[in-house]
Design an enzyme around this catalytic site. Structure first.
Site, PDB file in Angstrom:
ATOM      1  N   SER A  38       0.858  -1.180   0.000  1.00 14.07           N
ATOM      2  CA  SER A  38       0.000   0.000   0.000  1.00 14.07           C
ATOM      3  C   SER A  38       0.894   1.229   0.000  1.00 14.07           C
ATOM      4  O   SER A  38       1.703   1.408   0.913  1.00 14.07           O
ATOM      5  CB  SER A  38      -0.899  -0.030   1.242  1.00 14.07           C
ATOM      6  OG  SER A  38      -1.623   1.175   1.364  1.00 14.07           O
ATOM      7  N   LYS A  89      -1.149  -0.904  -4.346  1.00 14.85           N
ATOM      8  CA  LYS A  89      -2.344  -0.157  -3.941  1.00 14.85           C
ATOM      9  C   LYS A  89      -1.916   1.291  -3.775  1.00 14.85           C
ATOM     10  O   LYS A  89      -1.012   1.596  -2.997  1.00 14.85           O
ATOM     11  CB  LYS A  89      -2.900  -0.736  -2.638  1.00 14.85           C
ATOM     12  CG  LYS A  89      -3.965   0.121  -1.986  1.00 14.85           C
ATOM     13  CD  LYS A  89      -4.689  -0.665  -0.915  1.00 14.85           C
ATOM     14  CE  LYS A  89      -4.799   0.108   0.380  1.00 14.85           C
ATOM     15  NZ  LYS A  89      -5.495  -0.675   1.420  1.00 14.85           N
ATOM     16  N   LYS A 117      -2.803   5.124  -2.786  1.00 10.05           N
ATOM     17  CA  LYS A 117      -3.744   5.986  -2.066  1.00 10.05           C
ATOM     18  C   LYS A 117      -4.077   7.191  -2.946  1.00 10.05           C
ATOM     19  O   LYS A 117      -3.173   7.785  -3.557  1.00 10.05           O
ATOM     20  CB  LYS A 117      -3.114   6.466  -0.750  1.00 10.05           C
ATOM     21  CG  LYS A 117      -2.879   5.343   0.261  1.00 10.05           C
ATOM     22  CD  LYS A 117      -4.181   4.885   0.894  1.00 10.05           C
ATOM     23  CE  LYS A 117      -3.911   3.910   2.027  1.00 10.05           C
ATOM     24  NZ  LYS A 117      -5.158   3.455   2.672  1.00 10.05           N
ATOM     25  N   ASP A 134      -7.032   3.251  -3.291  1.00  8.98           N
ATOM     26  CA  ASP A 134      -7.769   3.332  -2.020  1.00  8.98           C
ATOM     27  C   ASP A 134      -7.994   4.807  -1.694  1.00  8.98           C
ATOM     28  O   ASP A 134      -7.040   5.570  -1.545  1.00  8.98           O
ATOM     29  CB  ASP A 134      -6.966   2.649  -0.903  1.00  8.98           C
ATOM     30  CG  ASP A 134      -7.727   2.589   0.433  1.00  8.98           C
ATOM     31  OD1 ASP A 134      -8.879   3.072   0.483  1.00  8.98           O
ATOM     32  OD2 ASP A 134      -7.157   2.058   1.408  1.00  8.98           O
ATOM     33  N   GLY A 168      -4.442  -4.093   6.032  1.00  7.55           N
ATOM     34  CA  GLY A 168      -3.455  -3.867   7.080  1.00  7.55           C
ATOM     35  C   GLY A 168      -3.592  -2.475   7.649  1.00  7.55           C
ATOM     36  O   GLY A 168      -4.249  -1.612   7.056  1.00  7.55           O
ATOM     37  N   LYS A 226     -10.013  -6.748   7.844  1.00  9.21           N
ATOM     38  CA  LYS A 226      -8.991  -6.393   8.834  1.00  9.21           C
ATOM     39  C   LYS A 226      -9.489  -6.908  10.171  1.00  9.21           C
ATOM     40  O   LYS A 226     -10.531  -6.439  10.666  1.00  9.21           O
ATOM     41  CB  LYS A 226      -8.806  -4.878   8.916  1.00  9.21           C
ATOM     42  CG  LYS A 226      -8.193  -4.235   7.672  1.00  9.21           C
ATOM     43  CD  LYS A 226      -8.081  -2.723   7.819  1.00  9.21           C
ATOM     44  CE  LYS A 226      -7.460  -2.088   6.585  1.00  9.21           C
ATOM     45  NZ  LYS A 226      -7.587  -0.609   6.598  1.00  9.21           N
ATOM     46  N   ASP A 273     -13.790  -1.214   2.842  1.00 10.10           N
ATOM     47  CA  ASP A 273     -12.890  -1.375   3.998  1.00 10.10           C
ATOM     48  C   ASP A 273     -13.628  -0.796   5.214  1.00 10.10           C
ATOM     49  O   ASP A 273     -14.325  -1.521   5.937  1.00 10.10           O
ATOM     50  CB  ASP A 273     -11.565  -0.656   3.682  1.00 10.10           C
ATOM     51  CG  ASP A 273     -10.588  -0.557   4.845  1.00 10.10           C
ATOM     52  OD1 ASP A 273     -10.926  -0.998   5.951  1.00 10.10           O
ATOM     53  OD2 ASP A 273      -9.470  -0.018   4.667  1.00 10.10           O
ATOM     54  N   GLU A 289     -10.993   1.001  -3.608  1.00 10.28           N
ATOM     55  CA  GLU A 289     -11.316   0.721  -2.212  1.00 10.28           C
ATOM     56  C   GLU A 289     -11.919   1.949  -1.540  1.00 10.28           C
ATOM     57  O   GLU A 289     -11.368   3.053  -1.641  1.00 10.28           O
ATOM     58  CB  GLU A 289     -10.023   0.291  -1.495  1.00 10.28           C
ATOM     59  CG  GLU A 289     -10.192  -0.093  -0.031  1.00 10.28           C
ATOM     60  CD  GLU A 289      -8.889  -0.642   0.571  1.00 10.28           C
ATOM     61  OE1 GLU A 289      -8.026  -1.123  -0.200  1.00 10.28           O
ATOM     62  OE2 GLU A 289      -8.737  -0.584   1.802  1.00 10.28           O
TER      63      GLU A 289
HETATM   64  O1  OSB Z   1      -7.188   2.105   4.382  1.00  9.20           O
HETATM   65  O2  OSB Z   1      -6.183   0.275   4.205  1.00  9.20           O
HETATM   66  C1  OSB Z   1      -6.240   1.412   4.679  1.00  9.20           C
HETATM   67  C2  OSB Z   1      -3.100   2.124   6.738  1.00  9.20           C
HETATM   68  C3  OSB Z   1      -3.640   2.855   7.779  1.00  9.20           C
HETATM   69  C4  OSB Z   1      -4.982   3.131   7.779  1.00  9.20           C
HETATM   70  C5  OSB Z   1      -5.802   2.678   6.739  1.00  9.20           C
HETATM   71  C6  OSB Z   1      -5.271   1.929   5.703  1.00  9.20           C
HETATM   72  C7  OSB Z   1      -3.894   1.683   5.682  1.00  9.20           C
HETATM   73  C8  OSB Z   1      -3.217   1.001   4.601  1.00  9.20           C
HETATM   74  C9  OSB Z   1      -1.892   0.347   4.934  1.00  9.20           C
HETATM   75  O3  OSB Z   1      -3.596   1.001   3.449  1.00  9.20           O
HETATM   76  C10 OSB Z   1      -1.862  -1.106   4.688  1.00  9.20           C
HETATM   77  C11 OSB Z   1      -0.636  -1.711   5.321  1.00  9.20           C
HETATM   78  O4  OSB Z   1       0.409  -1.744   4.668  1.00  9.20           O
HETATM   79  O5  OSB Z   1      -0.696  -2.129   6.498  1.00  9.20           O
HETATM   80 MG    MG Z   2      -8.372   1.012   3.066  1.00  7.82          MG
END
Ligand code: OSB
Ligand code: MG
Length: 390
Positions: free
Chosen positions: A139, A165, A167, A193, A295, A267, A243, A218
Protein backbone atom coordinates in the site's frame (compact mmCIF):
# COMPACT_ATOMS: atom_id res chain seq x y z
CA UNK A 1 -10.70 -26.62 28.01
CA UNK A 2 -11.75 -24.17 30.70
CA UNK A 3 -9.62 -21.06 30.97
CA UNK A 4 -9.82 -17.83 32.90
CA UNK A 5 -7.48 -14.90 32.31
CA UNK A 6 -5.21 -14.10 35.29
CA UNK A 7 -3.87 -10.75 34.14
CA UNK A 8 -3.64 -8.51 31.12
CA UNK A 9 -0.52 -6.50 30.35
CA UNK A 10 -0.95 -3.47 28.11
CA UNK A 11 2.19 -2.33 26.27
CA UNK A 12 1.95 0.99 24.44
CA UNK A 13 4.64 1.04 21.76
CA UNK A 14 5.75 3.62 19.24
CA UNK A 15 8.07 2.71 16.36
CA UNK A 16 9.32 5.21 13.78
CA UNK A 17 8.12 4.57 10.22
CA UNK A 18 10.89 4.53 7.61
CA UNK A 19 8.92 6.96 5.48
CA UNK A 20 5.80 9.00 6.34
CA UNK A 21 2.52 7.37 5.27
CA UNK A 22 -0.03 9.78 3.78
CA UNK A 23 -3.67 8.95 3.19
CA UNK A 24 -6.62 11.14 2.25
CA UNK A 25 -7.21 11.74 5.98
CA UNK A 26 -3.71 12.46 7.26
CA UNK A 27 -0.01 11.64 7.51
CA UNK A 28 1.63 9.28 9.99
CA UNK A 29 5.35 9.36 10.75
CA UNK A 30 5.38 6.70 13.47
CA UNK A 31 3.39 3.55 14.20
CA UNK A 32 1.91 3.48 17.68
CA UNK A 33 -0.38 0.86 19.16
CA UNK A 34 -1.25 -1.18 22.21
CA UNK A 35 0.25 -4.64 22.29
CA UNK A 36 -2.09 -6.69 24.44
CA UNK A 37 -0.64 -9.57 26.44
CA UNK A 38 -3.15 -11.93 28.03
CA UNK A 39 -1.70 -14.15 30.75
CA UNK A 40 -3.32 -17.35 32.04
CA UNK A 41 -1.73 -20.39 33.65
CA UNK A 42 1.68 -18.79 33.19
CA UNK A 43 1.25 -18.66 29.39
CA UNK A 44 1.02 -15.40 27.37
CA UNK A 45 -1.06 -14.75 24.26
CA UNK A 46 -0.43 -11.65 22.14
CA UNK A 47 -2.75 -9.27 20.31
CA UNK A 48 -2.44 -5.78 18.81
CA UNK A 49 -4.85 -2.87 18.44
CA UNK A 50 -5.14 -0.86 15.21
CA UNK A 51 -6.50 2.44 16.55
CA UNK A 52 -4.50 5.62 15.96
CA UNK A 53 -3.67 8.80 17.86
CA UNK A 54 -6.51 10.68 16.14
CA UNK A 55 -10.01 9.37 15.29
CA UNK A 56 -9.62 9.78 11.51
CA UNK A 57 -9.81 6.27 10.05
CA UNK A 58 -12.46 5.34 12.63
CA UNK A 59 -13.83 6.81 15.87
CA UNK A 60 -11.41 4.81 18.00
CA UNK A 61 -8.14 6.17 19.42
CA UNK A 62 -5.40 4.82 21.69
CA UNK A 63 -7.13 6.56 24.59
CA UNK A 64 -10.57 5.12 23.81
CA UNK A 65 -9.09 1.64 23.40
CA UNK A 66 -7.34 1.90 26.77
CA UNK A 67 -10.49 3.15 28.46
CA UNK A 68 -12.74 0.49 26.87
CA UNK A 69 -10.40 -2.39 27.68
CA UNK A 70 -9.94 -1.34 31.27
CA UNK A 71 -13.44 -0.27 32.18
CA UNK A 72 -15.83 -2.15 29.93
CA UNK A 73 -14.21 -5.17 28.32
CA UNK A 74 -12.08 -6.69 31.06
CA UNK A 75 -14.96 -6.61 33.58
CA UNK A 76 -16.86 -8.80 31.10
CA UNK A 77 -13.99 -11.29 30.88
CA UNK A 78 -13.14 -11.48 34.59
CA UNK A 79 -14.01 -14.91 35.98
CA UNK A 80 -15.37 -16.00 32.60
CA UNK A 81 -14.31 -19.16 30.78
CA UNK A 82 -12.79 -18.08 27.45
CA UNK A 83 -11.36 -21.49 26.57
CA UNK A 84 -13.35 -21.99 23.36
CA UNK A 85 -13.07 -19.90 20.19
CA UNK A 86 -15.81 -17.28 20.20
CA UNK A 87 -16.25 -17.26 24.01
CA UNK A 88 -14.48 -13.91 24.44
CA UNK A 89 -16.32 -12.26 21.54
CA UNK A 90 -19.64 -13.43 23.02
CA UNK A 91 -18.74 -12.14 26.49
CA UNK A 92 -17.95 -8.69 25.02
CA UNK A 93 -20.81 -8.66 22.48
CA UNK A 94 -23.17 -6.32 24.36
CA UNK A 95 -20.59 -3.49 24.27
CA UNK A 96 -21.36 -1.35 21.24
CA UNK A 97 -18.59 -0.41 18.83
CA UNK A 98 -15.11 -0.28 20.36
CA UNK A 99 -14.18 -3.01 17.90
CA UNK A 100 -10.49 -2.19 17.82
CA UNK A 101 -10.35 -2.48 21.61
CA UNK A 102 -12.20 -5.80 21.48
CA UNK A 103 -9.87 -7.07 18.77
CA UNK A 104 -6.76 -6.43 20.89
CA UNK A 105 -8.10 -8.78 23.56
CA UNK A 106 -9.76 -11.24 21.20
CA UNK A 107 -6.62 -11.75 19.14
CA UNK A 108 -4.52 -12.29 22.26
CA UNK A 109 -7.02 -14.88 23.55
CA UNK A 110 -6.99 -16.76 20.21
CA UNK A 111 -3.19 -16.78 20.27
CA UNK A 112 -3.26 -18.01 23.86
CA UNK A 113 -5.72 -20.81 23.06
CA UNK A 114 -3.74 -21.94 20.02
CA UNK A 115 -0.51 -21.95 22.02
CA UNK A 116 -2.17 -23.91 24.83
CA UNK A 117 -3.41 -26.46 22.27
CA UNK A 118 0.08 -26.51 20.68
CA UNK A 119 -1.42 -25.73 17.27
CA UNK A 120 -0.77 -22.97 14.74
CA UNK A 121 -3.50 -20.33 14.89
CA UNK A 122 -4.25 -20.94 11.19
CA UNK A 123 -5.40 -24.49 12.04
CA UNK A 124 -7.58 -23.28 14.91
CA UNK A 125 -9.22 -20.77 12.57
CA UNK A 126 -9.98 -23.48 10.03
CA UNK A 127 -7.42 -22.26 7.51
CA UNK A 128 -5.94 -24.31 4.70
CA UNK A 129 -2.94 -26.20 6.15
CA UNK A 130 -1.19 -26.23 2.76
CA UNK A 131 -1.40 -22.44 2.40
CA UNK A 132 2.01 -21.62 3.93
CA UNK A 133 2.89 -18.68 1.67
CA UNK A 134 0.56 -15.69 1.42
CA UNK A 135 0.75 -13.54 -1.75
CA UNK A 136 1.14 -9.89 -0.77
CA UNK A 137 1.04 -6.43 -2.28
CA UNK A 138 2.04 -3.06 -0.94
CA UNK A 139 0.00 0.00 0.00
CA UNK A 140 1.65 3.23 -1.17
CA UNK A 141 0.76 6.52 0.48
CA UNK A 142 0.03 9.71 -1.43
CA UNK A 143 3.31 10.97 -2.96
CA UNK A 144 4.40 14.53 -3.78
CA UNK A 145 4.17 13.94 -7.55
CA UNK A 146 3.24 11.24 -10.09
CA UNK A 147 6.94 10.88 -10.92
CA UNK A 148 7.83 10.22 -7.31
CA UNK A 149 4.99 7.68 -7.07
CA UNK A 150 6.35 5.80 -10.08
CA UNK A 151 9.84 5.76 -8.53
CA UNK A 152 8.55 4.37 -5.22
CA UNK A 153 6.28 1.84 -6.97
CA UNK A 154 9.15 0.62 -9.16
CA UNK A 155 11.28 -0.15 -6.13
CA UNK A 156 8.48 -2.23 -4.56
CA UNK A 157 7.86 -4.14 -7.81
CA UNK A 158 11.59 -4.76 -7.99
CA UNK A 159 11.46 -6.26 -4.49
CA UNK A 160 8.75 -8.66 -5.68
CA UNK A 161 5.45 -7.23 -4.40
CA UNK A 162 2.57 -8.65 -6.41
CA UNK A 163 0.26 -5.68 -6.59
CA UNK A 164 0.29 -1.97 -5.97
CA UNK A 165 -2.34 -0.16 -3.94
CA UNK A 166 -2.18 3.57 -4.54
CA UNK A 167 -3.74 5.99 -2.07
CA UNK A 168 -5.78 8.70 -3.78
CA UNK A 169 -7.88 11.74 -2.94
CA UNK A 170 -9.71 14.33 -5.04
CA UNK A 171 -7.16 16.22 -7.12
CA UNK A 172 -4.49 13.54 -6.63
CA UNK A 173 -6.05 10.61 -8.45
CA UNK A 174 -6.21 10.16 -12.22
CA UNK A 175 -2.77 11.69 -13.04
CA UNK A 176 -1.07 9.54 -10.42
CA UNK A 177 -2.78 6.28 -11.42
CA UNK A 178 -2.23 6.95 -15.11
CA UNK A 179 1.50 7.49 -14.51
CA UNK A 180 1.65 4.09 -12.77
CA UNK A 181 -0.30 2.37 -15.55
CA UNK A 182 1.92 3.96 -18.21
CA UNK A 183 5.11 3.03 -16.37
CA UNK A 184 4.29 -0.62 -15.65
CA UNK A 185 1.95 -1.60 -18.48
CA UNK A 186 -1.46 -3.24 -18.76
CA UNK A 187 -0.58 -6.42 -16.85
CA UNK A 188 0.55 -4.69 -13.62
CA UNK A 189 -1.89 -5.35 -10.77
CA UNK A 190 -2.89 -1.84 -9.65
CA UNK A 191 -5.71 -0.69 -7.38
CA UNK A 192 -6.61 2.53 -5.58
CA UNK A 193 -7.77 3.33 -2.02
CA UNK A 194 -9.63 6.61 -1.35
CA UNK A 195 -10.34 6.19 2.37
CA UNK A 196 -13.80 7.79 1.99
CA UNK A 197 -12.51 10.98 0.33
CA UNK A 198 -15.19 11.19 -2.41
CA UNK A 199 -18.94 11.83 -2.54
CA UNK A 200 -21.50 10.54 -5.03
CA UNK A 201 -21.30 13.97 -6.71
CA UNK A 202 -17.72 13.00 -7.70
CA UNK A 203 -18.97 10.11 -9.87
CA UNK A 204 -17.53 11.67 -13.05
CA UNK A 205 -14.03 11.87 -11.57
CA UNK A 206 -14.26 8.19 -10.56
CA UNK A 207 -15.73 7.11 -13.90
CA UNK A 208 -12.68 8.76 -15.47
CA UNK A 209 -10.62 5.95 -13.89
CA UNK A 210 -12.53 3.21 -15.75
CA UNK A 211 -10.08 2.94 -18.65
CA UNK A 212 -7.13 2.35 -16.28
CA UNK A 213 -8.35 -1.20 -15.57
CA UNK A 214 -7.83 -0.99 -11.84
CA UNK A 215 -8.34 -4.27 -9.96
CA UNK A 216 -10.66 -2.37 -7.62
CA UNK A 217 -11.41 0.98 -6.02
CA UNK A 218 -11.32 0.72 -2.21
CA UNK A 219 -13.70 2.72 -0.03
CA UNK A 220 -14.45 5.66 -2.33
CA UNK A 221 -17.41 7.02 -0.28
CA UNK A 222 -18.45 7.53 3.33
CA UNK A 223 -18.16 4.56 5.66
CA UNK A 224 -21.88 4.49 6.54
CA UNK A 225 -23.13 5.02 3.02
CA UNK A 226 -24.07 1.69 1.43
CA UNK A 227 -26.75 3.32 -0.71
CA UNK A 228 -24.38 5.71 -2.46
CA UNK A 229 -21.80 2.95 -2.90
CA UNK A 230 -24.54 1.00 -4.67
CA UNK A 231 -25.29 3.98 -6.95
CA UNK A 232 -21.61 4.48 -7.69
CA UNK A 233 -21.11 0.78 -8.38
CA UNK A 234 -23.84 0.98 -11.02
CA UNK A 235 -22.18 4.01 -12.64
CA UNK A 236 -18.52 2.91 -12.96
CA UNK A 237 -16.77 -0.19 -14.30
CA UNK A 238 -14.06 -0.51 -11.63
CA UNK A 239 -15.07 -3.08 -8.96
CA UNK A 240 -15.85 -1.59 -5.54
CA UNK A 241 -14.00 -2.88 -2.46
CA UNK A 242 -15.20 -1.86 1.01
CA UNK A 243 -12.89 -1.37 4.00
CA UNK A 244 -14.15 1.18 6.58
CA UNK A 245 -17.81 0.38 5.70
CA UNK A 246 -17.58 -3.22 6.87
CA UNK A 247 -17.46 -3.29 10.66
CA UNK A 248 -19.26 -6.61 11.17
CA UNK A 249 -20.69 -9.63 9.39
CA UNK A 250 -24.05 -7.89 9.48
CA UNK A 251 -22.55 -4.89 7.66
CA UNK A 252 -21.23 -7.32 5.05
CA UNK A 253 -24.72 -8.77 4.66
CA UNK A 254 -26.24 -5.31 4.20
CA UNK A 255 -23.65 -4.24 1.62
CA UNK A 256 -23.97 -7.51 -0.30
CA UNK A 257 -27.79 -7.54 -0.27
CA UNK A 258 -27.88 -3.95 -1.49
CA UNK A 259 -25.44 -4.66 -4.30
CA UNK A 260 -23.02 -2.07 -2.96
CA UNK A 261 -19.82 -4.14 -3.01
CA UNK A 262 -17.73 -6.51 -5.18
CA UNK A 263 -14.80 -7.30 -2.89
CA UNK A 264 -14.22 -7.02 0.88
CA UNK A 265 -11.05 -5.92 2.67
CA UNK A 266 -10.90 -7.90 5.92
CA UNK A 267 -8.99 -6.39 8.83
CA UNK A 268 -9.23 -8.38 12.04
CA UNK A 269 -8.42 -5.23 14.02
CA UNK A 270 -11.29 -3.23 12.49
CA UNK A 271 -13.81 -6.05 12.87
CA UNK A 272 -13.30 -6.82 16.56
CA UNK A 273 -11.16 -9.92 16.14
CA UNK A 274 -10.90 -13.30 14.46
CA UNK A 275 -14.41 -14.50 15.27
CA UNK A 276 -16.11 -11.62 13.45
CA UNK A 277 -13.49 -11.59 10.67
CA UNK A 278 -14.21 -15.24 9.98
CA UNK A 279 -17.94 -14.52 9.92
CA UNK A 280 -17.37 -11.77 7.32
CA UNK A 281 -15.19 -14.16 5.32
CA UNK A 282 -17.89 -16.85 5.42
CA UNK A 283 -20.63 -14.45 4.32
CA UNK A 284 -18.57 -13.07 1.45
CA UNK A 285 -17.65 -16.57 0.36
CA UNK A 286 -21.26 -17.75 0.43
CA UNK A 287 -22.16 -14.80 -1.81
CA UNK A 288 -19.23 -15.48 -4.16
CA UNK A 289 -17.28 -12.32 -3.24
CA UNK A 290 -13.48 -12.51 -3.00
CA UNK A 291 -11.82 -11.12 0.12
CA UNK A 292 -8.27 -10.07 0.97
CA UNK A 293 -6.43 -9.13 4.12
CA UNK A 294 -5.96 -5.41 4.72
CA UNK A 295 -3.45 -3.87 7.08
CA UNK A 296 -2.99 -0.94 9.46
CA UNK A 297 0.82 -0.74 9.40
CA UNK A 298 0.87 -3.39 12.14
CA UNK A 299 3.94 -4.51 14.04
CA UNK A 300 5.00 -8.13 13.68
CA UNK A 301 2.35 -9.21 16.20
CA UNK A 302 -0.65 -7.89 14.25
CA UNK A 303 1.04 -8.92 11.00
CA UNK A 304 1.33 -12.52 12.21
CA UNK A 305 -2.41 -12.56 13.04
CA UNK A 306 -3.10 -11.21 9.53
CA UNK A 307 -1.06 -13.97 7.91
CA UNK A 308 -2.82 -16.71 9.87
CA UNK A 309 -6.31 -15.46 8.96
CA UNK A 310 -5.22 -15.20 5.31
CA UNK A 311 -5.05 -19.01 5.15
CA UNK A 312 -8.86 -19.15 5.06
CA UNK A 313 -10.00 -20.24 1.59
CA UNK A 314 -11.85 -17.04 0.60
CA UNK A 315 -8.66 -14.93 0.77
CA UNK A 316 -7.92 -15.19 -2.94
CA UNK A 317 -6.41 -11.74 -3.66
CA UNK A 318 -3.00 -10.42 -2.49
CA UNK A 319 -3.14 -8.70 0.91
CA UNK A 320 -1.63 -5.48 2.29
CA UNK A 321 0.47 -7.59 4.68
CA UNK A 322 3.88 -6.37 3.50
CA UNK A 323 7.26 -7.31 4.98
CA UNK A 324 8.50 -5.63 8.18
CA UNK A 325 11.17 -3.64 6.31
CA UNK A 326 8.52 -1.88 4.22
CA UNK A 327 7.51 -0.08 7.44
CA UNK A 328 10.25 -0.19 10.09
CA UNK A 329 14.01 -0.25 10.43
CA UNK A 330 13.30 -2.54 13.41
CA UNK A 331 10.14 -4.56 14.11
CA UNK A 332 9.18 -5.67 17.65
CA UNK A 333 9.68 -9.28 16.58
CA UNK A 334 13.05 -10.79 15.75
CA UNK A 335 13.51 -12.07 13.12
CA UNK A 336 11.18 -9.72 11.24
CA UNK A 337 8.91 -10.74 8.34
CA UNK A 338 10.73 -11.02 5.01
CA UNK A 339 9.32 -10.89 1.49
CA UNK A 340 10.01 -14.17 -0.30
CA UNK A 341 11.31 -13.97 -3.86
CA UNK A 342 7.90 -15.09 -5.16
CA UNK A 343 6.12 -12.11 -3.57
CA UNK A 344 4.78 -13.95 -0.54
CA UNK A 345 5.13 -13.85 3.23
CA UNK A 346 5.45 -17.15 5.07
CA UNK A 347 2.88 -17.93 7.77
CA UNK A 348 4.95 -18.43 10.95
CA UNK A 349 4.88 -22.04 12.11
CA UNK A 350 2.94 -22.48 15.35
CA UNK A 351 2.09 -22.78 18.11
CA UNK A 352 -0.26 -19.81 18.19
CA UNK A 353 0.75 -16.94 15.91
CA UNK A 354 4.29 -18.31 15.97
CA UNK A 355 6.02 -15.08 17.04
CA UNK A 356 6.43 -13.08 20.27
CA UNK A 357 7.88 -9.62 20.85
CA UNK A 358 11.65 -9.59 21.32
CA UNK A 359 12.07 -8.40 24.96
CA UNK A 360 14.87 -5.93 24.13
CA UNK A 361 12.97 -4.37 21.26
CA UNK A 362 9.78 -4.24 23.29
CA UNK A 363 11.67 -2.41 26.03
CA UNK A 364 13.16 -0.03 23.45
CA UNK A 365 9.84 0.93 21.85
CA UNK A 366 7.50 0.75 24.84
CA UNK A 367 6.41 4.16 26.11
CA UNK A 368 4.06 2.92 28.78
CA UNK A 369 3.02 -0.37 30.33
CA UNK A 370 0.26 -1.37 32.72
CA UNK A 371 -0.64 -4.66 34.30
CA UNK A 372 -4.29 -5.33 35.10
CA UNK A 373 -4.91 -8.07 37.65
CA UNK A 374 -8.23 -9.70 36.78
CA UNK A 375 -8.93 -10.31 40.47
CA UNK A 376 -9.13 -6.52 40.95
CA UNK A 377 -11.26 -5.70 37.93
CA UNK A 378 -14.66 -4.36 38.94
CA UNK A 379 -17.79 -5.82 37.35
CA UNK A 380 -20.30 -3.79 35.40
CA UNK A 381 -17.98 -1.34 33.66
CA UNK A 382 -17.28 0.86 36.66
CA UNK A 383 -14.85 3.56 35.62
CA UNK A 384 -11.27 3.65 36.80
CA UNK A 385 -10.73 -0.03 37.52
CA UNK A 386 -7.34 -0.41 39.14
CA UNK A 387 -4.11 -1.08 37.32
CA UNK A 388 -0.42 -0.80 38.07
CA UNK A 389 1.94 1.01 35.73
CA UNK A 390 5.26 -0.66 34.94
O1 OSB B 1 -7.19 2.11 4.38
O2 OSB B 1 -6.18 0.27 4.21
C1 OSB B 1 -6.24 1.41 4.68
C2 OSB B 1 -3.10 2.12 6.74
C3 OSB B 1 -3.64 2.86 7.78
C4 OSB B 1 -4.98 3.13 7.78
C5 OSB B 1 -5.80 2.68 6.74
C6 OSB B 1 -5.27 1.93 5.70
C7 OSB B 1 -3.89 1.68 5.68
C8 OSB B 1 -3.22 1.00 4.60
C9 OSB B 1 -1.89 0.35 4.93
O3 OSB B 1 -3.60 1.00 3.45
C10 OSB B 1 -1.86 -1.11 4.69
C11 OSB B 1 -0.64 -1.71 5.32
O4 OSB B 1 0.41 -1.74 4.67
O5 OSB B 1 -0.70 -2.13 6.50
MG1 MG C 1 -8.37 1.01 3.07
Amino acid sequence: MRIEIDEVRLHFVEIPLKTPFQTSFGTETAKSCWLVEVVAEGLSGWGETVASVEPLYSEETHASVYYAIKNHLLPRLAGVDVGQPGDAARAMADVRGNRMAKAGLELAIWDWAARAANRPLAHMLGGDADKREIPVGVSIGIQPSPGELVRVAASYLEEGYRRLKIKIKPGQDRRYLEAVRDAFGPSAAVMADANSAYRLADTEALRALDDLDLMMLEQPLAEDDYVDHRHLRGAIRTPICLDESIRSADDARRAIELGAVDIINIKVGRLGGHTEARAVHDRARAAGLPVWCGGMLETGIGRAHNLHVSTLPGFVLPGDTSASDRYFADDVIDPPFHLNANGTLTVPAGPGIGVVPDPRRLARYRQYGEVLDMANIGKGGRPHAGGTAF
